[in-house]
Design an enzyme around this catalytic site. Structure first.
Site, PDB file in Angstrom:
ATOM      1  N   LYS A  22     -53.350  31.031   1.210  1.00 58.00           N
ATOM      2  CA  LYS A  22     -53.788  31.292   2.600  1.00 58.00           C
ATOM      3  C   LYS A  22     -54.891  32.348   2.584  1.00 58.00           C
ATOM      4  CE  LYS A  22     -51.347  34.233   5.233  1.00 58.00           C
ATOM      5  NZ  LYS A  22     -52.114  35.345   5.842  1.00 58.00           N
ATOM      6  N   ASN A  23     -54.667  33.451   1.879  1.00 58.22           N
ATOM      7  CA  ASN A  23     -55.591  34.580   1.956  1.00 58.22           C
ATOM      8  C   ASN A  23     -56.876  34.362   1.170  1.00 58.22           C
ATOM      9  OD1 ASN A  23     -53.824  35.754   3.673  1.00 58.22           O
ATOM     10  ND2 ASN A  23     -52.999  37.212   2.202  1.00 58.22           N
ATOM     11  N   CYS A 118     -51.608  44.686  14.740  1.00 58.57           N
ATOM     12  CA  CYS A 118     -50.602  43.627  14.672  1.00 58.57           C
ATOM     13  C   CYS A 118     -49.270  44.321  14.382  1.00 58.57           C
ATOM     14  CB  CYS A 118     -50.958  42.616  13.596  1.00 58.57           C
ATOM     15  SG  CYS A 118     -50.647  43.234  11.943  1.00 58.57           S
ATOM     16  N   ARG A 123     -54.281  48.306  11.648  1.00 63.77           N
ATOM     17  CA  ARG A 123     -55.220  47.373  11.003  1.00 63.77           C
ATOM     18  C   ARG A 123     -56.671  47.612  11.460  1.00 63.77           C
ATOM     19  NH1 ARG A 123     -52.192  42.831   9.377  1.00 63.77           N
ATOM     20  NH2 ARG A 123     -53.835  42.382   7.876  1.00 63.77           N
ATOM     21  N   ASP A 308     -47.464  42.199   0.175  1.00 60.48           N
ATOM     22  CA  ASP A 308     -47.026  40.946   0.803  1.00 60.48           C
ATOM     23  C   ASP A 308     -45.756  40.386   0.174  1.00 60.48           C
ATOM     24  OD1 ASP A 308     -50.371  39.616   1.468  1.00 60.48           O
ATOM     25  OD2 ASP A 308     -49.188  41.221   2.377  1.00 60.48           O
ATOM     26  N   ARG A 400     -47.429  30.412   9.916  1.00 62.07           N
ATOM     27  CA  ARG A 400     -48.758  30.952   9.639  1.00 62.07           C
ATOM     28  C   ARG A 400     -49.059  30.949   8.145  1.00 62.07           C
ATOM     29  NH1 ARG A 400     -50.421  36.334  12.572  1.00 62.07           N
ATOM     30  NH2 ARG A 400     -52.178  35.714  11.305  1.00 62.07           N
TER      31      ARG A 400
END
Ligand code: EPZ
Length: 422
Positions: A22-23, A118, A123, A308, A400
């Site tokens: 994803k990243n 968030c 952030r 993460d 997500r």
């Protein structure tokens, strides 16, 4: 809304395919803005964040089509007709800020909504802005937007980051590829997603050296051409599913897994008593003998232990033998999974950026609530080992960053299903 119901069902056996990162995809997609020729990404993950980035790029005039059931993204930015990234899209996903650098470098102007914070932290994006200013951009912050301009184009500059930032490094790297002259990015992030972005940009004609180290040098070029690039394997999805056999027992192969993507994480698994073996097709994971041992963890930029994977590792430590101390050094509020795990019988004391986890022999299933992407999957991992049923609410967080969780875990024997809330 949907919930995921998981019931402890003993050891797991089989194999799980790992998708593209994803990243990595979220920074590779904005790279299309740098060229008027097509950029095609293969091995793309099928996630809601990717759909959000698709909508954002399309709002700028880029063409993005997903082929092959969403694993191929064919993009073209030959007809950009808007340089404003609006709040209604940006607020859904912080990574939207990654259109700022490439859009400014290609067109000389960009108006991007500030992403806002968030659940896991404020952030800020000050480092992104500082990097572009080092390349001669004029920035004006007003009404919640960054108004960036470089009418004569960006020029090579020295970007010296006071702290490591993945996103700011990505914005600086993409912008530097079209800046006039040489740019040097110091204290750059070293994540595999940065290396993957550099590989893709080089295929497009960029002149980059040093990716994966703390100093990246970029020689600007006049234009970039099209390319086709496979998205690198998702090391966070990989680490997440490696924890499934670790916490529930058994033996599982993670297809496409690579040790070089998860070095620090595997060192911690080894210390906890979990064997990881690299094969020709991936990584095989199984607990050495019975209950794992508690180990201390400190999250750091790559190649350190990834933030993460902190929530997921905490789930494993909840049932480990001993006391583990988890230090979260990257984000200021990333222990929201702790109270939910406590509802399952975990013994966790959060003291600022440190969580002390005293392992218990068995967790008990309970209704719990997902609060953010990685917290949601740590609750599912805990449910795999818990006695009875765990119902995880608000699983839109999960969508997500994880595709087909139920299918992937069911395939190795987990008792798990997705249900509609009444
Ligand atoms: C990327 O976020 C990832 N997201 C995050 O993954 C990941 O947790 C993070 O890197 C760290 O590895 C994507 O790649 C889309 P940072 P990013 O800039 O770039 C501070 C997930 O679960 N900072 O490296 O936003 C910041 O507040 C997500 O997939 C500034 O102060 O992270 C944080 O404390 C969550 N000013 C630290 O730096 C800035 O301008 C690291 O943030 C930028 C960041």
């Amino acid at each position: 809304m949907d919930s995921i119901v998981v019931t402890g069902n003993g050891p797991l056996h089989g194999s799980i395919p790992i998708a593209g990162a994803k990243n990595a995809c979220l920074t590779l997609m904005p790279a299309t803005l740098l060229s008027d020729e097509p950029l095609t990404l293969t091995n793309a993950p099928r996630l809601s964040d990717i759909k959000t980035m698709t909508a954002l790029l399309q709002s700028l005039g880029a063409e993005v089509s997903d082929l092959a059931d969403g694993t191929v993204l064919a993009m073209s930015s030959h007809a950009l007709d808007n340089h404003t990234a609006h709040y209604d899209i940006v607020r859904k996903m912080r990574a939207s800020i990654l259109v700022l650098g490439p859009l400014l470098a290609r067109t000389g102007q960009a108006v991007v909504s500030l992403p806002g914070g968030c659940a896991i932290g404020a952030r800020p994006v000050d480092l992104h802005l500082r990097a572009l200013e080092s390349m001669g951009a004029d920035l004006d912050l007003r009404d919640g937007y960054v108004h960036a301009s470089a009418p004569q184009g960006l020029k090579g500059g020295i970007v010296d980051f006071p702290l490591v930032s993945v996103g700011a490094t990505e914005n600086a790297l993409m912008a530097a590829t079209l800046a006039k002259g040489t740019s040097v990015i110091k204290n750059a992030a070293r994540e595999p997603e940065i290396v993957d972005l550099a590989h893709c940009l080089r295929k497009m004609g960029a002149q980059i050296e040093g990716e994966g180290t703390a100093e990246i040098t970029v020689q600007g070029v006049d234009r970039l051409h099209g390319a086709t690039h496979p998205v690198v394997t998702d090391r966070i999805e990989l680490g997440t599913y490696m924890l499934a056999p670790a916490i529930a027992g058994g033996e599982v192969e993670l297809l496409g897994g690579r040790l070089d993507l998860v070095g620090a994480f595997v060192e911690k698994l080894d210390a906890a008593g979990v064997d990881v073996t690299e094969t020709a097709t991936g990584l095989v994971v199984k607990p050495r003998n019975g209950r794992v041992k508690s180990v201390d963890v400190t999250t750091e930029p790559f190649p350190g232990f990834p933030t993460d994977l902190q929530a997921q590792m905490m789930a494993l430590m909840c049932t480990a033998d001993g006391v583990a101390h988890l230090h979260e050094n990257i984000f200021e509020n990333r222990f929201m999974h702790a109270p939910e795990l406590t509802r399952m019988g975990a013994q966790i004391e959060v003291q600022g950026g440190m969580a002390k986890v005293t392992g218990v022999a068995r967790l008990k299933g309970a209704p719990v609530m997902a609060t953010d992407l990685r917290a949601s999957v740590s609750l599912i991992l805990a449910g795999l080992a818990a006695e009875g049923e765990t119902r995880v609410g608000r699983v839109y967080h999960l969508d997500r960053g994880y595709e087909h969780v139920v299918r992937k875990l069911s395939s190795v024997g987990a008792k798990i299903e997705r249900v509609k809330d009444a």
